[in-house]
Design an enzyme around this catalytic site. Structure first.
Site, PDB file in Angstrom:
ATOM      1  N   CYS A  91      33.994  41.268  38.347  1.00 34.77           N
ATOM      2  CA  CYS A  91      34.619  41.488  37.044  1.00 34.77           C
ATOM      3  C   CYS A  91      35.550  42.706  37.097  1.00 34.77           C
ATOM      4  CB  CYS A  91      33.552  41.622  35.968  1.00 34.77           C
ATOM      5  SG  CYS A  91      34.171  41.317  34.312  1.00 34.77           S
ATOM      6  N   HIS A 191      29.150  37.136  36.659  1.00 37.98           N
ATOM      7  CA  HIS A 191      28.012  38.016  36.893  1.00 37.98           C
ATOM      8  C   HIS A 191      26.757  37.188  36.629  1.00 37.98           C
ATOM      9  CE1 HIS A 191      29.518  38.922  32.762  1.00 37.98           C
ATOM     10  NE2 HIS A 191      28.250  38.825  32.441  1.00 37.98           N
TER      11      HIS A 191
END
Lengths: 235, 461
Positions: A91, A191
């Site tokens: 991310c 994630h």
């Protein structure tokens, strides 16, 4: 000798349970009889030069800029990538590994660490939700990468790297691809944390870091979770 | 807005006219909708009632807040319990006038939930309100509260609130805008984001809550520099408090006027008071300290305030002991890593039950499971239940904690029947928690008992 896994700036880059990637890597080694330790390094402290894996996770705009500044000043992450250690960014951590990314409402362009040939710009809308991709070069059950994505930036891979995967459900890079690989440097959006949900990817990173293949490590709980998440997305 | 005033006896006097009629119509429609929701078993109907009211009269919340003395409580964790503490403290202060207090005791804390609670008790002229972080600015503007309690600020439901600093900024801007008309703010001195948000208020009472969660504050909200932090230290019998400060500007932990010391609270007069709360947990002593400071601003003495807070047992079902599928159980609610860090040490039974879901009300992203120290449960057995039990099972297997997965809530409780002396400890995310309250026959709304008639004399100023 113990395998060293570094959580880079957990307080800046760790908002999506990213420490879990460190826990998963260390446990997967320990359970195979290989010593492993997770080091949490915060800004102001030098990164170790001799670790095998460096992990960068999710964070907000301000944290990204600070992390780039501190990591550039420190220099150890660049030297690690050069000597072939695994650098794995998720991310915001993925975005700062690239050439450039933008911050703030006015989309101010900021230089990244330049370890991945990607550039990130604000996407048309924020990508939030479960994501499912297929890992390039893999087949069967282990090709599936499952996770949760939450990012406003869309990322364009350049000629110096290759995408990690192709999107089946979700957004990823925004162009149908997901993540990027350049030597031993990896970036990805999901994630979950991603290595908890995708043990084949975790072992792939460890095999690069150690330079040897690893024995299988069956974990039925993980198989069940993966099946459940895929089913929830209709695959 | 319909003008309203409080007469000398504390009675609300409302203007009549078309605005009033519209509100009345909206309230009737809202009540019907709430009734429909209840009989169809979909919930207490509080939010639905408010939603219908506000659709028919968009100005309803402002009208309902007007003319009342308002005390508001916000923050990521502990809002509901602190609101119960504060309402109980104010009631204790009002004595025979306790019926003048209205509170959204069920935890419905968005516009609709607040309007609904206020609409049900039009003559109660003191409102103690739990306010969602996103609604603080509106309640400041519409309700002009006398006191605003800001508890803490941490990661929660990042799938919806992408950046917690944006929320803190909305508080800060609203307080700055109100200037001298703004509330007295009671704020947790240990949280950099809370301190930054509260600083523009005309008056702040800082509370040292002895909180331990620091994972969410690395950068200064004012200038972006790194924050430094020293942890509290045990020095013989006493504790040297921790401290944080910015390395780049003057933002630092302000000296506290009210502080937690072990299980006691030191009030503004320096009196060290035993808490003796019925609600467990160190963090709830911090919440009580904030409620105590707020009650004092309202005019309630600390000793009286604490006597009221000691009557709080199970705010909106939290910490209630009940029986589920024949098994006695103690129910705890936690919604984010900071909340789990607080509640998990309170869950001491073996086995224990952990219930997980990830629909909108829980937050759809379960990555926070990896920020919770489940390793502390090693040596005990966890029953993982709820729709997302499998995610917890993976976390526990990496933590080396024995566990089994039983998705169905009732079946999970049947599986632990007879294995624990006394109630089995349960920690749950929001959605399964509501179902557990239903299964255990605990009302989702905990109404205050035996209210005297509204408008009685006396009480605090």
């Amino acid at each position: 000798m113990s395998v060293r896994i570094v959580l880079v700036y957990q307080s800046l880059l760790g908002i999506y349970g990213d420490r879990g990637n460190g826990t998963v890597l260390a446990e997967r080694l320990t359970r195979r009889g290989i010593d492993a330790e997770v080091l949490v390094v915060e800004p102001g402290t030098e990164l170790p030069e001799d670790a095998q894996v460096y992990l960068l996770g999710g964070g907000e705009d301000g944290a990204q800029t600070t992390a780039v500044r501190e990591l550039t000043k420190d220099g150890a992450l660049h030297r690690a990538a050069e000597r072939g250690a695994v650098v794995f960014g998720v991310c915001a951590g993925y975005q700062i590994l690239g050439n450039t990314f933008t911050v703030g409402d006015r989309q101010q362009e900021m230089p990244g660490l330049g370890l991945l040939d990607v550039d990130t710009r604000r996407g048309p809308e924020r990508a939030v939700g479960e994501i499912l991709t297929t890992w390039r070069g893999r087949s069967g059950e282990e090709q599936w990468i499952t996770g949760f994505e939450n990012h406003g930036g869309f990322t364009t891979p350049g000629p110096g790297c290759i995408p990690l995967a192709d999107v089946v459900v979700g957004v990823g890079n925004g162009d149908g691809t997901e993540g990027a690989v350049q030597g031993s440097v990896f970036g990805t959006y999901p994630h979950g944390p991603v290595l908890a949900r995708n043990p084949a990817l975790a072992d792939h990173l460890l095999e690069i870091a150690l330079g040897t293949p690893l024995d299988p490590l069956p974990m039925p709980e993980v198989d069940r979770l993966r099946a459940e998440r895929r089913k929830a997305l209709g695959h | 807005m319909v003008p309203m005033s409080v007469d000398t006896r504390g009675q609300l006097v409302r203007a009549s006219g078309p605005g009033r009629a519209r509100l009345a119509l909206a309230q009737t429609a809202g009540r019907l909708a709430a009734f429909a929701s209840r009989v169809s078993g979909r919930g207490s109907g509080a939010s639905i009632r408010g939603m219908v009211m506000m659709r028919l009269d968009p100005g309803a919340l402002g009208k309902l807040l007007g003319g009342r003395r308002v005390l508001a409580v916000s923050g990521t964790n502990g809002k509901t319990t602190t609101t119960h503490f504060l309402a109980a403290a104010i009631r204790a202060g009002l004595g025979p006038g306790a019926g003048r207090v209205v509170s959204n005791a069920d935890g419905a804390n968005l516009h609709h939930g607040i309007a609904s609670a206020l609409g049900e008790q039009p003559r109660a002229d003191v409102a103690v309100l739990e306010v969602d972080e996103r609604v603080v600015a509106d309640v400041l503007r519409l309700g002009r509260p006398e006191v605003l309690v800001l508890l803490n600020f941490s990661r929660d439901q990042l799938d919806r609130h992408h950046e917690i600093k944006a929320l803190a900024r909305s508080w800060r801007d609203a307080l700055a805008q109100m200037g001298a008309d703004g509330p007295v703010v009671v704020a947790n001195a240990e949280e950099p984001l809370v301190v930054w948000a509260a600083r523009p208020a005309r008056e702040v009472i800082w509370v040292d809550t002895q909180s331990t969660w620091s994972q969410d504050a690395a950068l200064c909200p004012e200038c972006g520099s790194l924050l430094t932090r020293t942890d509290p230290e045990q020095a013989g019998d006493s504790v040297i408090p921790g401290h944080w400060e910015c390395t780049g500007c003057d933002l630092a932990e302000p000296p506290a006027q009210v502080r937690v010391s072990g299980d006691r609270i030191i009030d503004r007069q320096g009196r060290e008071l035993p808490t003796d709360l019925q609600v467990p947990g160190k963090f709830n002593i911090g919440n009580a300290a904030c409620a105590l400071a707020a009650a004092e601003v309202f005019g309630v003495d600390s000793v009286t305030a604490l006597s009221g807070m000691r009557t709080v047992t199970a705010p909106a079902g939290r910490f209630s002991v009940t029986t589920i599928a024949g098994t006695p159980a103690r129910l705890m609610l936690s919604k984010n890593p900071a909340g789990w860090a607080e509640s998990l040490p309170l869950a001491t039974t073996d086995p224990l039950v952990l219930a997980i879901d990830a629909v909108a009300a829980d937050g759809k992203d379960l990555s926070w499971l990896w920020d919770v120290e489940f390793e502390q449960l090693r040596g005990r057995t966890v029953v993982c239940t709820g729709p997302r039990a499998a995610d917890l099972a993976v976390r526990l297997s990496y933590a080396g904690v024995a566990h089994e997965v039983i998705h169905d809530l009732s079946a999970a409780f049947r599986s632990v029947a007879g294995k624990v002396d006394g109630p089995v400890d349960v920690v749950s995310t929001y959605t399964p928690f509501q179902r557990l309250l239903d299964l255990g026959g605990v009302p989702r709304t905990t109404k205050p008992t035996a209210l005297p008639d509204v408008g009685a004399e006396g009480g605090a100023r």
